[in-house]
Design an enzyme around this catalytic site. Structure first.
Site, PDB file in Angstrom:
ATOM      1  N   ASP A 125      -8.800 -12.034 -27.396  1.00  0.00           N
ATOM      2  CA  ASP A 125      -9.808 -11.036 -27.038  1.00  0.00           C
ATOM      3  C   ASP A 125      -9.132  -9.670 -26.910  1.00  0.00           C
ATOM      4  O   ASP A 125      -7.901  -9.567 -26.960  1.00  0.00           O
ATOM      5  CB  ASP A 125     -10.441 -11.478 -25.704  1.00  0.00           C
ATOM      6  CG  ASP A 125     -11.617 -10.614 -25.324  1.00  0.00           C
ATOM      7  OD1 ASP A 125     -12.248 -10.009 -26.205  1.00  0.00           O
ATOM      8  OD2 ASP A 125     -11.910 -10.523 -24.099  1.00  0.00           O
ATOM      9  N   ASP A 170     -19.490  -8.702 -26.779  1.00  0.00           N
ATOM     10  CA  ASP A 170     -20.269  -8.596 -25.542  1.00  0.00           C
ATOM     11  C   ASP A 170     -21.710  -8.177 -25.791  1.00  0.00           C
ATOM     12  O   ASP A 170     -22.099  -7.035 -25.555  1.00  0.00           O
ATOM     13  CB  ASP A 170     -19.574  -7.624 -24.594  1.00  0.00           C
ATOM     14  CG  ASP A 170     -18.208  -8.143 -24.179  1.00  0.00           C
ATOM     15  OD1 ASP A 170     -17.909  -9.320 -24.471  1.00  0.00           O
ATOM     16  OD2 ASP A 170     -17.430  -7.377 -23.583  1.00  0.00           O
ATOM     17  N   GLU A 187      -8.846  -5.071 -30.300  1.00  0.00           N
ATOM     18  CA  GLU A 187      -9.240  -3.978 -31.239  1.00  0.00           C
ATOM     19  C   GLU A 187      -8.103  -3.000 -31.499  1.00  0.00           C
ATOM     20  O   GLU A 187      -8.080  -2.436 -32.611  1.00  0.00           O
ATOM     21  CB  GLU A 187     -10.463  -3.244 -30.668  1.00  0.00           C
ATOM     22  CG  GLU A 187     -11.725  -4.077 -30.652  1.00  0.00           C
ATOM     23  CD  GLU A 187     -11.685  -5.223 -29.658  1.00  0.00           C
ATOM     24  OE1 GLU A 187     -11.106  -5.054 -28.570  1.00  0.00           O
ATOM     25  OE2 GLU A 187     -12.215  -6.298 -29.973  1.00  0.00           O
TER      26      GLU A 187
END
Ligand code: GLC
Length: 759
Positions: free
Chosen positions: A414, A488, A417
């Protein structure tokens, strides 16, 4: 752009075009794929998405066409392969034609004329009230390409973008972004950068893969309905024109280039329960117990960041978890696997081995001055492993032993990015691109991709099993290493609706193993939304209920008996369909075709499905038309040509028309294509509860055939032939022919054939 075409040369399958101002290369890779390369930035491709050479031997011709024969009045070069041709004109104008001479994709010749421009002062005025206005049409990027858009063209793909299925008239950016606000249709980017799209024309179809990792821009006719553009802040103009006769051909071409998802372990297709906030051994045991007592089949429970000691990756908190190893082995006995989150940000902390080791080896990103670059994520001040460096990937992969030794079965990457809580990473933060220094501007969009690669390779070395890696950030080709989820989302009906086009486009973009957080991650779900979400989610390859800390819990038993029994019904439906899902994964590994498919993928000539946002196919045989509107108990369903059967009632429908169907809260309308053969499994509480269960075949009326695949569902032995492949042929009137196409694995104890009568 580049002036006159002076001359051209050919070496092997590469044609070098010498224009007055620039040299350009066209590489004929296959009869359907041509690479266009303008080396603005590096001499070679340096692709992160494509591994190795993709060149196949193709015999193609190059002809110089004289002005009189040319359409535009000037001469051009005609490159012809057995399946397509490219006319190469002055000023670097390239036009691609199909085999039958249909013009598919032409470079735009006119001047740019944005449809809507406001003066800076007008924009300033509007912004005063807080509006985020970006209509100035400033779409002139250092690297770019502008192509003609025809009236009927529809555009699909581009990964996880929000909004509708057909991207025509919209603009997007590729810059992997962790944005906690509710994902709106107007968002230009989300977590993934997949610069691939498919243009479906009234006649013909093609794909373009723009292999550039810098921040990139796609304007699909928003600026002007007559053209579309793609471009980026830097890098090469490096794109692949992908031709073919059908949309599946284009997906096959794109995944031929960027790779296909390897077959996953079978258990990964089961149900996963998760929540950010499960933070102690008692909580996890309680959840596992309630799954069993509520009779919700389940294969995995996810461990979010709270299992760690102060969010330090490669640690396990021993105050809240007396003995993680025993917990995981107890879970294993109950058929439940543990999946742990591992974020990239490594806490800055003296004597924390991961930090110290990485610093000593120089494995973290640096500032241009050579200092280790520090930002912040969950653990507070954190440093970023430089996953573009092969040594860092190896180091990280070896450390995964910490997890494999505890009995962890899968990894969830997670925040890759990469996310940062102290403002964005500056463009000039120094990262590595394999064997040379690079910058954040170039590496950002492949940071998650490289992390997933490190995890996949490390896990494979340690376990020998097919790694189960989930990643939030992706670039083209990440499908080779990881499954993904859409990040999300929130407990909103709009987000349930968005899940359909978003997953369909991800599938078209080479990412087949995807899912959304069922029930919604942020905000609080309602009983009705939960019931409807599981009806969509049970068809997502990644079938996970997950939600955020601070939001209401959303385990299935918290919404009353009615919702629990609906939830169970759809989890059970998924478990019964596991052999079908597994077959679809096999198809995916072989052809690149996704599991969840927009109707347009198989019915591209049917204009009714080109903008179909609320129905999808699972493989070719199941059509799902879920209810995604609050309060609705009926819905309009379009069935494409052919005969279809209601999955629940077996009622027969003639396709090519709309129907209003009943859909009370417990019913998700599902239709089965005539002639379908659907392999099913007996009821189980987890995937291999029954070792070697029988196979059940639902045989629907009509002629059809089906290839079914079977192996140990776990390792790579199938690549050495350890699998069975069956051909089932439905010859009508309760007559099923069963043949083995390949023999290399234990037989089913029984194949039960269930002829379903149509009504
Ligand atoms: C991010 C993830 C989410 C996770 C949370 C805490 O928001 O997208 O799934 O639960 O971080 O780790």
């Amino acid at each position: 752009m580049f002036g006159k075409l002076l001359n051209h040369t050919q070496k092997g399958q590469v044609v070098t075009l010498h224009y007055e101002k620039q040299t350009v290369y066209l590489h004929v890779l296959t009869d359907r794929i041509i690479n266009v390369f303008v080396p603005f930035y590096t001499k070679e491709h340096r692709s992160k998405a494509i591994d190795g050479s993709k060149e196949q031997e193709v015999s193609f011709t190059l002809q110089e066409m004289t002005p009189s024969e040319g359409t535009s009045g000037s001469g051009y070069i005609m490159l012809t392969t057995p399946s397509l041709s490219c006319r190469i004109h002055d000023d670097f104008k390239l036009d691609f034609y199909g085999k039958d001479g249909t013009l598919l994709c032409a470079d735009y010749r006119g001047s740019r004329s944005p449809r809507f421009i406001l003066s800076e002062s007008a924009l300033e005025l509007i912004r005063q009230e807080g509006h985020d206005v970006n209509m100035a049409g400033s779409t002139d990027y250092p690297v770019q390409c502008v192509k003609v858009l025809d009236k009927e063209d529809c555009i699909y793909g581009l990964g996880d973008k929000t909004g509708v299925l057909n991207k025509r008239h919209y603009e997007y950016e590729n810059w992997n972004s962790d944005i906690p606000d509710p994902h709106e249709d107007s968002f230009k980017s989300l977590y993934k950068s997949i610069p691939f799209f498919i243009t479906l024309k009234q006649k013909g179809v093609y794909g373009i893969f723009y292999d550039n990792t810098f921040k990139s821009y796609f304007n699909f006719g928003k600026e002007n309905d007559g053209y579309y553009s793609f471009g980026s802040d830097s890098g090469n103009l490096d794109y692949y024109f992908i031709g073919g006769n059908t949309m599946p051909d284009i997906v096959a071409g794109y995944t031929y280039l960027t790779g296909r998802m390897p077959l996953p372990q079978k258990w990964t297709l089961g149900y996963h329960q998760s929540r950010w906030g499960y933070d102690s051994e008692e909580t996890f045991r309680d959840i596992a117990g309630k799954l069993k007592s509520s009779r919700i089949p389940c294969d995995a429970i996810h461990f979010d960041i709270d299992y760690m000691e102060r969010y330090k990756v490669f640690t396990w908190d021993t105050t809240r978890f007396a003995d993680a190893k025993t917990l995981l082995s107890d879970f294993k006995k109950q058929g439940i696997k543990a999946v742990t989150i591992i974020d990239p940000g490594v806490k800055v902390e003296k004597d924390y081995p991961m930090y110290e080791e990485g610093i000593a080896a120089d494995y973290y990103a640096k500032t241009p001055d050579g200092e280790t670059y520090v930002n912040a994520v969950w653990p507070g001040d954190a440093v970023y492993p430089d996953f573009g460096n092969p040594a860092v990937r190896k180091w990280w992969g070896e450390h995964l032993r910490f997890y494999t030794e505890l009995g962890v079965a899968g990894v969830w990457n997670d925040m890759n990015e990469p996310a940062s809580f102290n403002g964005p990473l500056p463009d000039d933060v120094v990262f590595t691109d394999e064997d040379r220094p690079s910058s954040h501007a170039e590496i950002h969009n492949v940071y998650g991709h490289n992390m997933a690669k490190a995890t996949y390779e490390g896990w494979k070395n340690l376990t020998g099993k097919r790694p189960f890696v989930i990643t939030r950030a992706c670039y083209s080709g990440s499908q080779k290493y990881a499954t993904a989820w859409t990040g999300d989302n929130q407990s909103l009906w709009t987000h349930l609706r968005m899940a359909i086009p978003q997953q369909c486009n991800l599938g078209l973009s080479g990412m087949p193993f995807i899912g959304t957080d069922i029930g919604g991650f942020g905000a609080d779900t309602t009983p009705e939304l939960m019931a409807r979400w599981v009806q969509v989610g049970c068809f997502s390859p990644l079938f996970r209920n997950h939600c955020a800390k601070g939001c209401m819990n959303q385990e299935p038993w918290l919404f009353g008996e009615e919702v629990l029994s609906i939830y169970r019904r759809y989890v059970e439906l998924r478990y019964s369909l596991l052999p079908y899902f597994y077959d679809l994964c096999r198809v995916c590994e072989q052809t690149g075709l996704p599991v969840i498919r927009p109707l347009v993928l198989h019915y591209e000539d049917d204009t009714n499905v080109r903008n179909m946002n609320d129905e999808f196919l699972v493989g070719e045989s199941l059509l799902v038309a879920p209810v995604v509107e609050q309060g609705a108990t009926k819905r309009l369903v379009y069935l494409p040509k052919g005969i279809w059967y209601d999955y629940w009632t077996h009622r027969e429908y003639q396709g090519g028309q709309y129907y209003i169907v009943d859909a009370p809260l417990d019913v998700c309308p599902i239709f089965v294509k005539a002639g379908a053969i659907i392999p099913k499994a007996p009821a189980q509480m987890y995937t291999d509860e029954i070792s070697n269960p029988e196979l059940i075949l639902d045989v629907w009326p009509g002629d059809g055939s089906y290839v079914h695949y079977q192996d140990n569902g776990e390792d790579f032995a199938y690549r050495d032939g350890a699998y069975n492949e069956y051909l089932f042929e439905n010859k009508g009137s309760n007559n099923l022919d069963i043949r083995k196409l390949h023999e290399g694995y234990t037989d089913y104890p029984e194949i039960k054939v269930n002829y379903i009568p149509g009504i």
